[in-house]
Design a protein around this motif. Structure first.
Motif, mmCIF file in Angstrom:
data_model
loop_
_atom_site.group_PDB
_atom_site.id
_atom_site.type_symbol
_atom_site.label_atom_id
_atom_site.label_comp_id
_atom_site.label_asym_id
_atom_site.label_seq_id
_atom_site.Cartn_x
_atom_site.Cartn_y
_atom_site.Cartn_z
ATOM 1 N N CYS A 171 4.534 -10.304 -5.857
ATOM 2 C CA CYS A 171 3.993 -11.349 -6.730
ATOM 3 C C CYS A 171 3.760 -10.838 -8.151
ATOM 4 N N ARG A 172 3.391 -9.561 -8.286
ATOM 5 C CA ARG A 172 3.150 -9.029 -9.640
ATOM 6 C C ARG A 172 4.451 -9.027 -10.450
ATOM 7 N N ASN A 173 5.604 -8.811 -9.790
ATOM 8 C CA ASN A 173 6.886 -8.863 -10.495
ATOM 9 C C ASN A 173 7.184 -10.273 -10.987
ATOM 10 N N ILE A 174 6.790 -11.263 -10.182
ATOM 11 C CA ILE A 174 7.009 -12.652 -10.580
ATOM 12 C C ILE A 174 6.144 -12.990 -11.791
ATOM 13 N N ALA A 175 4.886 -12.515 -11.783
ATOM 14 C CA ALA A 175 4.001 -12.761 -12.933
ATOM 15 C C ALA A 175 4.542 -12.093 -14.190
ATOM 16 N N PHE A 176 5.066 -10.872 -14.061
ATOM 17 C CA PHE A 176 5.644 -10.186 -15.226
ATOM 18 C C PHE A 176 6.891 -10.911 -15.716
#
Length: 218
Positions: free
Chosen positions: A114-119
């Motif tokens: 999910c952190r990759n999606i936010a970035f």
């Protein structure tokens, strides 16, 4: 005819049970043997199935092979996605990466942090939300620990928006979404709001590790 009870890894064929031409009677001990082998291929020789995880793997395996009788016993709906919750380091991500190989004939999903999606949102904006609201299948890893997205000075709860899109996709086209999380139901509601939490109940089966399960990374 494809035999779904047999899986080949290199030169070796593994049996998961017995196929009568119409359905498979799965053997959990055989499933565990295959998962141990596949886990070592995916994650390295130190991978192993822990005795304390047998019960949760049993539930998850029943879900993936669509054993409707055993799913009903555990109040799992095979037509919905999975939300696998548990403490840090308990093995959620590894299991979600591994268990899909039990059913190579079913639609695969990609495991995306999910952190990759936010970035990605920070760089591309709302195109990211459109991209993950498409007809592909995903497992969103570590739901709830991603930062708030910010694009051109505007904040966005990126995963909350994506979950709303995935809910519509599920209702219209029966496309599943999976996720892993360290958070409990109240923490997810505090983060994403009542509206998203309500849709998550329709979108996911909640399967949880015991709170006291050990951190396998230590």
């Amino acid at each position: 005819m494809v035999n779904p009870s047999k899986i080949r890894e290199g030169a070796v064929e593994y049996s998961l049970g017995n196929f009568d031409g119409k359905s498979v009677s799965y053997d959990f001990d055989k499933i565990l043997i295959y998962l141990n082998v596949k886990g070592k291929l995916l994650f390295g020789k130190h991978f192993k199935i822990y005795e304390e995880d047998r019960d949760i793997i049993w539930k998850l395996a029943n879900y993936f092979v669509k054993d409707y009788e055993n799913c009903a016993k555990h109040k799992i709906d095979p037509d919905k996605g999975l939300l696998l919750s548990g403490p840090v380091g308990c093995g959620k991500t590894s299991l979600m990466k591994l268990l899909k190989y039990l059913v190579p004939h079913q639609r695969p999903y990609s495991v995306i942090p999910c952190r990759n999606i936010a970035f990605s949102f920070n760089h591309l904006g709302y195109k990211t939300i459109d991209d993950y609201g498409n007809s592909q299948s995903y497992c969103f890893d570590d739901l709830g620990v991603e930062p708030i997205g910010r694009h051109y000075g505007k904040d966005c709860n990126v995963m909350g928006e994506i979950l709303l899109s995935r809910h519509e996709l599920f209702l219209k086209h029966n496309i599943k979404t999976h996720a892993t999380t360290n958070l409990n139901a109240q923490e997810l509601e505090n983060l994403y709001g009542v509206r998203v939490r309500s849709r998550m109940r329709q979108l996911f089966n909640l399967v949880a590790f015991d709170v006291g399960v050990k951190d396998k990374r230590k």
